[in-house]
Enzyme design. Structure first.
Site, mmCIF file in Angstrom:
data_model
loop_
_atom_site.group_PDB
_atom_site.id
_atom_site.type_symbol
_atom_site.label_atom_id
_atom_site.label_comp_id
_atom_site.label_asym_id
_atom_site.label_seq_id
_atom_site.Cartn_x
_atom_site.Cartn_y
_atom_site.Cartn_z
ATOM 1 N N TYR A 1 0.691 -1.293 -0.248
ATOM 2 C CA TYR A 1 0.082 -0.271 0.209
ATOM 3 C C TYR A 1 1.102 1.229 -0.353
ATOM 4 O O TYR A 1 1.729 1.430 1.281
ATOM 5 C CB TYR A 1 -0.870 0.075 1.399
ATOM 6 N N PHE B 1 -20.018 1.182 -2.142
ATOM 7 C CA PHE B 1 -20.997 0.979 -3.320
ATOM 8 C C PHE B 1 -22.041 1.090 -2.223
ATOM 9 O O PHE B 1 -23.209 2.232 -2.247
ATOM 10 C CB PHE B 1 -20.634 -0.154 -3.716
ATOM 11 N N GLY C 1 -18.433 -3.034 0.410
ATOM 12 C CA GLY C 1 -18.851 -3.471 -0.975
ATOM 13 C C GLY C 1 -17.931 -2.177 -1.700
ATOM 14 O O GLY C 1 -18.299 -1.659 -2.870
ATOM 15 N N ARG C 2 -16.214 -1.845 -0.670
ATOM 16 C CA ARG C 2 -15.858 -1.025 -1.746
ATOM 17 C C ARG C 2 -16.595 0.864 -1.539
ATOM 18 O O ARG C 2 -16.682 1.410 -2.476
ATOM 19 C CB ARG C 2 -15.331 -0.926 -3.123
ATOM 20 N N PRO D 1 -16.567 -4.599 4.070
ATOM 21 C CA PRO D 1 -17.178 -4.780 3.940
ATOM 22 C C PRO D 1 -18.465 -4.394 3.373
ATOM 23 O O PRO D 1 -19.571 -4.892 3.739
ATOM 24 C CB PRO D 1 -17.372 -5.697 5.475
#
Length: 330
Positions: free
Chosen positions: A60, A213, A210-211, A208
């Site tokens: 990262y 979303f 959904g990025r 968790p």
């Protein structure tokens, strides 16, 4: 903050962690511009709130995130359960070398992570992706040497298949498997979750929400920052994006009836799937940190759980999780 256990429920290989962890990836890369000062505030505020399970990786940034986490936890090491990863090899300039599970690389990567984090031991050390060119027994054997040397306390895998998990666990106890799991990514329920539960391995659920979303924050792909890596994800593209909004709408309605946010509902759903599961939602914003951590107080009824299970049955989401799924062990 509640606590959960990763790994065997009895014995020395149990790892106690906060029920919700903090994914630190987006503080350094992938989700638009970074703000190191706010990110350090977020990490320290998480510790203040009892969220002590921090997740990072050498790739990262690359390397920036481990240094950032190391700076944030300086003087507070005894409050932290620190997880990092190796295996997605990158250079300092950001270029990608590939997946590397060679024993000599395992040892070198661990030493480099320890130096960047400024700690003497890593609590949970994951192989970030399985190297198909190196037998898993060799990779985990080298990881086990790190445990024997006192550099690592517990071993983990990420995105590994059931067969790989079994082979790895036979070499050295695997404490946790980290894999994507949420209301819109439920494929682990078929074989992976039963496998880790049979073996007594804990499950760490990344993405968790959904990025992001499932928060309902995005209504069009164009709303994402230009340098946001979600633009490359099939689920966030074109018709897939708009079809998947139907899932968000259903989550939003249930959340409104419950008096919580979509993010809180999504995290609470993951928490409700088992005491051996620990979600690690990521954020670099203080307001979202507090929102996410409040999900630990959200209790779902059987009726609500049934309604959420029907929101996105396995296979109903449009688009793959990644643009290139070749690095996912199958």
């Amino acid at each position: 903050m509640q606590q959960r256990q990763l790994g065997q429920q009895h014995g020395a290989d149990v790892l106690a962690v906060s029920a919700i962890g903090l994914g630190c990836m987006g503080m350094s890369e992938f989700y638009g511009a970074r703000d190191d000062e706010e990110s350090i505030t977020v990490i320290r505020s998480a510790l203040d709130a009892g969220c002590t399970f921090l997740d990072t990786a050498d790739m990262y940034g690359p390397f920036h995130n481990e240094r950032l986490v190391g700076e944030a936890i300086a003087g507070r090491r005894d409050e932290v359960v620190l997880a990092t990863k190796f295996g997605n090899e990158r250079r300092e300039d950001g270029s990608r070398v590939g997946i590397n599970g060679r024993p000599e690389y395992v040892r070198a990567a661990a030493d480099a992570s320890l130096a960047r984090l400024g700690v003497e031991v890593i609590d949970l050390y994951y192989q970030h992706r399985v190297d198909p060119t190196v037998p898993i027994e060799e990779t985990v054997g080298a990881m086990a040497e790190l445990v024997a040397a006192g550099k690592v306390r517990h071993l983990g895998l990420s995105e590994a298949s059931p067969a790989t998990i079994r082979r790895a666990h036979a070499v050295h106890p695997i404490t946790a498997l980290q894999t994507e799991y949420s209301l819109w990514t439920r494929d682990v329920e078929a074989e992976i979750l039963p496998t880790v539960r049979e073996l007594g391995i804990g499950f760490v659920a990344y993405s968790p929400i959904g990025r992001g979303f499932l928060t309902g924050r995005w209504t069009r792909p164009e709303e994402l920052p230009d340098d946001d890596f979600r633009h490359a994800h099939p689920r966030f593209q074109g018709d897939n994006f708009h079809r998947n909004l139907a899932i968000v709408d259903r989550v939003r309605r249930i959340a409104q009836d419950k008096g919580v946010t979509g993010a809180q509902l999504a995290i609470a759903w993951v928490l409700a799937q088992g005491e051996d599961i620990v979600p690690i939602p990521g954020t670099k914003r203080l307001r979202y940190l507090h929102e996410n951590l409040a999900a630990v107080e959200v209790s779902l009824t059987g009726e609500e759980l049934a309604a959420l299970r029907a929101v996105a049955p396995p296979g109903s989401v449009c688009g793959d999780r990644y643009a290139d799924m070749s690095s996912i062990d199958r």
